[in-house]
Design an enzyme around this catalytic site. Structure first.
Site, PDB file in Angstrom:
ATOM      1  N   HIS A 129       0.738  -1.136   0.051  1.00 46.71           N
ATOM      2  CA  HIS A 129       0.285   0.014   0.077  1.00 46.71           C
ATOM      3  C   HIS A 129       0.960   1.225   0.182  1.00 46.71           C
ATOM      4  O   HIS A 129       1.973   1.179   0.553  1.00 46.71           O
ATOM      5  CB  HIS A 129      -0.654  -0.058   1.166  1.00 46.71           C
ATOM      6  N   ASP A 206       3.082  -4.563   8.054  1.00 45.42           N
ATOM      7  CA  ASP A 206       1.762  -3.888   8.377  1.00 45.42           C
ATOM      8  C   ASP A 206       0.852  -4.622   8.109  1.00 45.42           C
ATOM      9  O   ASP A 206       0.330  -5.286   7.028  1.00 45.42           O
ATOM     10  CB  ASP A 206       1.827  -2.770   6.627  1.00 45.42           C
ATOM     11  N   GLN A 209      -4.610  -5.339   6.874  1.00 47.16           N
ATOM     12  CA  GLN A 209      -5.619  -5.983   6.328  1.00 47.16           C
ATOM     13  C   GLN A 209      -5.618  -7.427   7.160  1.00 47.16           C
ATOM     14  O   GLN A 209      -6.315  -8.308   6.517  1.00 47.16           O
ATOM     15  CB  GLN A 209      -5.242  -6.368   4.778  1.00 47.16           C
ATOM     16  N   LYS A 232     -10.274  -1.128  10.526  1.00 48.68           N
ATOM     17  CA  LYS A 232     -10.107  -2.351   9.461  1.00 48.68           C
ATOM     18  C   LYS A 232     -10.677  -3.430  10.348  1.00 48.68           C
ATOM     19  O   LYS A 232     -10.629  -4.574   9.891  1.00 48.68           O
ATOM     20  CB  LYS A 232      -8.916  -2.471   9.067  1.00 48.68           C
ATOM     21  N   CYS A 370      -4.765   2.337  -3.787  1.00 52.91           N
ATOM     22  CA  CYS A 370      -3.423   2.962  -2.917  1.00 52.91           C
ATOM     23  C   CYS A 370      -2.237   2.085  -3.338  1.00 52.91           C
ATOM     24  O   CYS A 370      -1.437   1.760  -2.584  1.00 52.91           O
ATOM     25  CB  CYS A 370      -3.632   3.094  -1.596  1.00 52.91           C
TER      26      CYS A 370
HETATM   27  N1  PMP Z   1      -1.831  -0.692   4.571  1.00 50.85           N
HETATM   28  C1  PMP Z   1      -2.838  -1.669   4.213  1.00 50.85           C
HETATM   29  C2  PMP Z   1      -2.421  -3.089   3.460  1.00 50.85           C
HETATM   30  C3  PMP Z   1      -4.348  -1.119   4.062  1.00 50.85           C
HETATM   31  O1  PMP Z   1      -5.021  -1.698   3.252  1.00 50.85           O
HETATM   32  C4  PMP Z   1      -4.319   0.200   4.254  1.00 50.85           C
HETATM   33  C5  PMP Z   1      -5.721   0.715   3.960  1.00 50.85           C
HETATM   34  N2  PMP Z   1      -6.612   0.633   2.957  1.00 50.85           N
HETATM   35  C6  PMP Z   1      -3.353   1.021   4.983  1.00 50.85           C
HETATM   36  C7  PMP Z   1      -2.148   0.256   5.111  1.00 50.85           C
HETATM   37  C8  PMP Z   1      -3.724   2.228   5.578  1.00 50.85           C
HETATM   38  O2  PMP Z   1      -4.358   2.307   6.553  1.00 50.85           O
HETATM   39  P1  PMP Z   1      -4.996   3.664   7.322  1.00 50.85           P
HETATM   40  O3  PMP Z   1      -5.372   4.552   6.148  1.00 50.85           O
HETATM   41  O4  PMP Z   1      -5.950   3.243   8.108  1.00 50.85           O
HETATM   42  O5  PMP Z   1      -3.850   4.168   7.938  1.00 50.85           O
END
Ligand code: PMP
Length: 412
Positions: A129, A206, A209, A232, A370
């Site tokens: 991401h 990270d 997910q 999430k 993203c």
């Molecule tokens: N890493 C991953 C794999 C994600 O799916 C996301 C959110 N789509 C993020 C980071 C960022 O998370 P947040 O917007 O809650 O900071």
């Protein structure tokens, strides 16, 4: 608090715990399959937020009155809940942040600026991401270090042989996601962390997910940092966690300066608070932390192994019911994955398909998710993503499949 009782897994019954899922959207009962972007909140989380603001609201720490005491106790109990959820050795290794993005930026700016030099390398995978790429690019720019991507296969798996080939003495940190938000890949993070550690690099996982789909054990993974977002995992937005290895956190300088994070302040010099407060400048999102703990308690009452099986069945059902859609192509076929179905249909722009599904009360996400580097690696501008979680039912998947067939016919 007593451990919650685990009920036999029943998605349809769990669905009833989520008030938002009881409504109609565009004249149809809502089918919510945008769970990788954010999950819905069970009533127990909404009640925890309401209760906090209605009865306990006060600023935390150092207060001498009853409400401050109640608020502080609930806030620190929430930290203990997260600590147990991650199997952390201690609660002070749990740092509250606004979410995964802020957690990763904290590590990049605090650990990164202190430890990275020109010529050092940070490895991230092509699956990442943007929030696990851009913070490293910013600190690389400031320090002269370099961000190097770890190749992934067309199926969407990290290429471990290529990873090994990149692991040399220049690598100071390896940052990968536990589960890919774009393709659903479950990465072998324990193995990746082991190899990185053997090569002398620190690791950040990270977990944005992963947290809603599987038990997470930071000690078994063997990472140095683990980041996730409350929203999430059925909790509120604006709250998240950075978990860190104690020895690594202890050596890191503060990220943001202000109240809470200091021990003494004078114009001659300031000394900093101990863990975890050194990294928690300012009034925290107290209600958010309490709401997240309520979400994790809720999850604690669910048989997660059965939920994972359920999600796998929903994914299989999606694949089966859409197999005969002309021109439909699944994107990625990871060796191990959660219930994320990323696909495109020849001749049907993803955004148009998303809007046609929305007209039928079905929420999916379309676009690059993203993950622009991954999309360019796969040669696609974007995909349609249907992401299941524990409250989705076979009925939801049938509605989705009917909706896709109908949309396809409109484009024929
Ligand atoms: N890493 C991953 C794999 C994600 O799916 C996301 C959110 N789509 C993020 C980071 C960022 O998370 P947040 O917007 O809650 O900071």
């Amino acid at each position: 608090m007593n451990a919650p009782q685990t009920r036999p897994f029943d998605a349809a019954r769990l669905r009833e715990d989520f008030p938002i899922l009881q409504q109609s959207v565009n004249g149809q009962p809502l089918v919510y399959l945008d769970n990788a972007a954010t999950t819905q909140k069970p009533a127990v989380v909404l009640e925890a937020l309401d209760h906090y603001y209605r009865y306990d609201n006060a600023n935390v720490h150092r207060g001498v009155h009853a409400l401050s005491d109640r608020s502080t106790t609930a806030f620190e109990a929430a930290r203990e809940t997260v600590s147990r959820f991650l199997n952390s050795p201690a609660a002070h290794q749990v740092i509250w942040t606004r979410g995964t993005t802020e957690s990763i930026n904290l590590v990049a700016q605090s650990w990164g600026r202190q430890n990275l030099r020109a010529g050092d390398r940070i490895l991230v995978s092509w699956l990442e991401h943007h929030s696990n790429i851009v913070p490293w690019q910013l600190v690389a720019e400031a320090t002269g270090a370099e961000v190097v991507p770890i190749p992934v296969s067309d199926a969407g798996d990290i290429d471990l042989a290529a990873f090994d080939a990149l692991l040399d003495a220049r690598v100071k940190l390896v940052a990968v996601n536990h589960v890919s938000n774009a393709l659903g890949t479950v990465n072998p993070v324990a193995e990746i962390c082991r190899r990185a550690r053997d090569a002398g690099a620190l690791t950040l996982v990270d977990g944005a997910q992963a947290v809603a789909h599987m038990p997470v054990d930071v000690q078994a993974i063997g990472c140095d940092f683990y980041a996730f977002s409350g929203h999430k995992v059925f909790g509120p937005t604006g709250i998240g966690v950075l978990w860190g290895r104690e020895s690594v956190l202890e050596a890191m300088p503060p990220f943001l300066g202000g109240g809470e994070m200091i021990e003494t302040v004078s114009f001659e010099g300031t000394t900093f608070n101990s863990l975890p407060f050194r990294f928690e400048a300012g009034t925290p999102h107290i209600a958010g932390a309490i709401g997240l703990a309520a979400a994790l308690d809720y999850l604690g009452g669910i048989d997660l192994a059965a939920a994972a099986q359920h999600e796998k069945r929903l994914l299989a059902q999606m694949l089966e019911l859409t197999a005969d859609v002309p021109g439909l192509r699944r994107i990625g076929q990871p060796a191990e994955c959660v219930g994320i179905f990323s696909f495109i249909i020849d001749g049907v722009p993803p955004a148009d398909l998303g809007m046609l599904l929305d007209e039928q009360g079905i929420a999916v996400r379309t676009g690059h998710h993203c993950t622009q580097p991954l999309m360019s690696r796969l040669g696609l501008p974007g995909t349609v993503r249907a992401a299941c979680t524990l409250y989705n039912t076979p009925d939801d998947i049938e509605r989705l499949a009917r909706g896709i067939h109908r949309a396809r016919r409109l484009f024929a």
